[in-house]
Design a protein around this motif. Sequence first.
Motif, PDB file in Angstrom:
ATOM      1  N   LYS A 104       0.919  -1.351  -0.165  1.00 43.93           N
ATOM      2  CA  LYS A 104      -0.060   0.026  -0.074  1.00 43.93           C
ATOM      3  C   LYS A 104       0.876   1.403  -0.077  1.00 43.93           C
ATOM      4  CE  LYS A 104      -3.841  -2.176   0.411  1.00 43.93           C
ATOM      5  NZ  LYS A 104      -4.868  -2.300  -0.734  1.00 43.93           N
ATOM      6  N   ILE A 105       2.098   1.048   0.326  1.00 42.58           N
ATOM      7  CA  ILE A 105       2.968   2.499   0.294  1.00 42.58           C
ATOM      8  C   ILE A 105       4.156   2.277  -0.555  1.00 42.58           C
ATOM      9  CG2 ILE A 105       2.365   2.740   3.039  1.00 42.58           C
ATOM     10  CD1 ILE A 105       5.064   1.379   3.515  1.00 42.58           C
ATOM     11  N   ASN A 106       5.055   3.473  -0.758  1.00 44.22           N
ATOM     12  CA  ASN A 106       6.089   3.469  -1.621  1.00 44.22           C
ATOM     13  C   ASN A 106       7.321   4.262  -0.857  1.00 44.22           C
ATOM     14  OD1 ASN A 106       4.976   5.865  -1.897  1.00 44.22           O
ATOM     15  ND2 ASN A 106       4.610   6.033  -4.079  1.00 44.22           N
ATOM     16  N   VAL A 107       7.232   4.390   0.428  1.00 46.26           N
ATOM     17  CA  VAL A 107       7.945   5.035   1.242  1.00 46.26           C
ATOM     18  C   VAL A 107       8.619   4.142   2.336  1.00 46.26           C
ATOM     19  CG1 VAL A 107       6.826   7.405   1.003  1.00 46.26           C
ATOM     20  CG2 VAL A 107       6.368   6.158   2.723  1.00 46.26           C
ATOM     21  N   ALA A 108       9.669   4.351   2.710  1.00 43.49           N
ATOM     22  CA  ALA A 108      10.281   3.784   4.162  1.00 43.49           C
ATOM     23  C   ALA A 108      10.479   4.736   5.061  1.00 43.49           C
ATOM     24  CB  ALA A 108      11.406   2.906   3.642  1.00 43.49           C
ATOM     25  N   PRO A 109       9.609   5.008   6.054  1.00 47.52           N
ATOM     26  CA  PRO A 109       9.716   6.057   6.969  1.00 47.52           C
ATOM     27  C   PRO A 109      10.690   5.607   8.030  1.00 47.52           C
ATOM     28  CG  PRO A 109       7.813   5.217   7.303  1.00 47.52           C
ATOM     29  CD  PRO A 109       8.253   4.655   6.025  1.00 47.52           C
ATOM     30  N   GLU A 110      11.635   6.641   8.602  1.00 49.34           N
ATOM     31  CA  GLU A 110      12.586   6.426   9.491  1.00 49.34           C
ATOM     32  C   GLU A 110      11.835   6.924  10.810  1.00 49.34           C
ATOM     33  OE1 GLU A 110      16.427   7.904   8.985  1.00 49.34           O
ATOM     34  OE2 GLU A 110      16.956   6.380   7.513  1.00 49.34           O
ATOM     35  N   ILE A 111      10.848   7.702  10.845  1.00 47.67           N
ATOM     36  CA  ILE A 111      10.387   8.240  11.980  1.00 47.67           C
ATOM     37  C   ILE A 111       8.960   7.760  12.342  1.00 47.67           C
ATOM     38  CG2 ILE A 111       9.475  10.242  13.254  1.00 47.67           C
ATOM     39  CD1 ILE A 111      11.616  11.812  11.640  1.00 47.67           C
ATOM     40  N   GLY A 112       8.597   6.972  13.413  1.00 47.40           N
ATOM     41  CA  GLY A 112       7.234   6.601  13.799  1.00 47.40           C
ATOM     42  C   GLY A 112       6.717   7.467  14.951  1.00 47.40           C
ATOM     43  N   ILE A 113       5.272   7.742  14.847  1.00 46.62           N
ATOM     44  CA  ILE A 113       4.861   8.435  15.948  1.00 46.62           C
ATOM     45  C   ILE A 113       3.374   7.656  16.558  1.00 46.62           C
ATOM     46  CG2 ILE A 113       3.715  10.664  16.576  1.00 46.62           C
ATOM     47  CD1 ILE A 113       5.209  11.920  14.175  1.00 46.62           C
ATOM     48  N   VAL A 114       3.470   7.574  17.916  1.00 43.81           N
ATOM     49  CA  VAL A 114       2.134   6.976  18.372  1.00 43.81           C
ATOM     50  C   VAL A 114       1.396   8.152  18.925  1.00 43.81           C
ATOM     51  CG1 VAL A 114       1.343   5.449  20.113  1.00 43.81           C
ATOM     52  CG2 VAL A 114       3.278   4.833  18.677  1.00 43.81           C
TER      53      VAL A 114
ATOM     54  N   ALA B 207       8.887  -1.635  13.488  1.00 43.66           N
ATOM     55  CA  ALA B 207      10.369  -1.762  13.393  1.00 43.66           C
ATOM     56  C   ALA B 207      10.651  -2.374  12.081  1.00 43.66           C
ATOM     57  CB  ALA B 207      10.796  -2.643  14.485  1.00 43.66           C
ATOM     58  N   GLU B 208       9.935  -3.550  11.742  1.00 43.29           N
ATOM     59  CA  GLU B 208      10.318  -3.860  10.611  1.00 43.29           C
ATOM     60  C   GLU B 208      10.071  -3.441   9.385  1.00 43.29           C
ATOM     61  OE1 GLU B 208      11.022  -7.551  10.038  1.00 43.29           O
ATOM     62  OE2 GLU B 208      11.043  -7.686  12.039  1.00 43.29           O
ATOM     63  N   ILE B 209       9.056  -2.301   9.250  1.00 38.77           N
ATOM     64  CA  ILE B 209       9.080  -1.381   8.134  1.00 38.77           C
ATOM     65  C   ILE B 209      10.501  -0.584   8.221  1.00 38.77           C
ATOM     66  CG2 ILE B 209       7.941   0.824   7.411  1.00 38.77           C
ATOM     67  CD1 ILE B 209       5.363  -0.327   8.587  1.00 38.77           C
ATOM     68  N   GLY B 210      11.194  -0.307   9.277  1.00 38.42           N
ATOM     69  CA  GLY B 210      12.403   0.248   9.339  1.00 38.42           C
ATOM     70  C   GLY B 210      12.578   1.800  10.046  1.00 38.42           C
ATOM     71  N   ILE B 211      11.595   1.925  10.921  1.00 38.21           N
ATOM     72  CA  ILE B 211      11.846   3.173  11.514  1.00 38.21           C
ATOM     73  C   ILE B 211      13.134   3.260  12.560  1.00 38.21           C
ATOM     74  CG2 ILE B 211       9.350   3.557  11.713  1.00 38.21           C
ATOM     75  CD1 ILE B 211       9.400   3.079  14.548  1.00 38.21           C
ATOM     76  N   LYS B 212      13.634   4.286  12.896  1.00 36.65           N
ATOM     77  CA  LYS B 212      14.847   4.501  13.519  1.00 36.65           C
ATOM     78  C   LYS B 212      14.638   5.235  14.609  1.00 36.65           C
ATOM     79  CE  LYS B 212      17.659   2.545  10.491  1.00 36.65           C
ATOM     80  NZ  LYS B 212      16.689   1.809   9.583  1.00 36.65           N
ATOM     81  N   TYR B 213      13.434   6.061  14.637  1.00 42.49           N
ATOM     82  CA  TYR B 213      13.104   7.017  15.732  1.00 42.49           C
ATOM     83  C   TYR B 213      11.633   6.707  16.159  1.00 42.49           C
ATOM     84  CZ  TYR B 213      17.410   9.390  14.376  1.00 42.49           C
ATOM     85  OH  TYR B 213      18.629   9.492  14.125  1.00 42.49           O
ATOM     86  N   LEU B 214      11.201   6.869  17.529  1.00 37.43           N
ATOM     87  CA  LEU B 214       9.850   6.763  17.841  1.00 37.43           C
ATOM     88  C   LEU B 214       9.465   7.651  18.716  1.00 37.43           C
ATOM     89  CD1 LEU B 214       7.321   4.988  17.863  1.00 37.43           C
ATOM     90  CD2 LEU B 214       8.123   3.859  19.971  1.00 37.43           C
TER      91      LEU B 214
END
Length: 266
Positions: A11-21, A95-102
Amino acid sequence: MKKTIKYIKSKINVAPEIGIVLGSGLGNFADNIEDRIEISYKDIPNFPVSTVSGHDGKLIFGKINGKDIVAMKGRIHFYEGYDMKDVVFPIKVLAEIGIKYLIITNAAGGVNMDFSAGDLMLITDHINITGRSPLIGPNDDSEGPRFLDMTNCYDNELIAMADDVSSKMGLKLQKGVYMYFTGPNYETAAEIRMARVLGADAVGMSTVPEVIVARHRGIKVLGISTITNMGTGVLDKPLDHSEVVQVGQEVSHKFSKLLTDIVGVM
């Protein structure tokens, strides 16, 4: 997990490094995300569904301040009846998607008598009064260590950066220790007094399991609590979840501006 990741990546074409809850009442921040791709939790294979008011239950991919991010609009809580492995499953997915920061946010009750409803607090550490850890059980050494070091659990550099951003905004941030209770009942007045004695500044029903898993995966964490109410016994009034959501919405503008500016310098 493989089926979950495969579906999301389709569904996506990006690899975000930042996740936000985004915690209770704080979902309005998601309105600022550009180039949005929304995926409902209920449509994602094996993904748990949030059942709490104020938690819409969507993964939102897009851009904030030019940075690729993924936001969880709503989280999963242990008190909803889920196993702890389900509570932290979304963080494992990120994490599996590849975020480095949460950047993890929550609505919290104020324990520190110098706090007021509507304050924002940078989490400097936490106390897991429940004794429950999402790492109990077999450990996959390829994902993280059997015995996880919790030093600098909330990243000192990210805290300093957020402090600097808030200063430039003219916004005062509180700092303090977050204590995790399972809920869903609010704490008693005696439990709030205990939390204060043990060194807590705020209490809540989330965040800690997610942070533990994020650190286990080597993700750097910044935690921000919105003090939506004062803990039981601090003020002479009963607690109500609708007020938690309402205060979250009332501070959403300054909260959103803070998050946007923080993401911009990450």
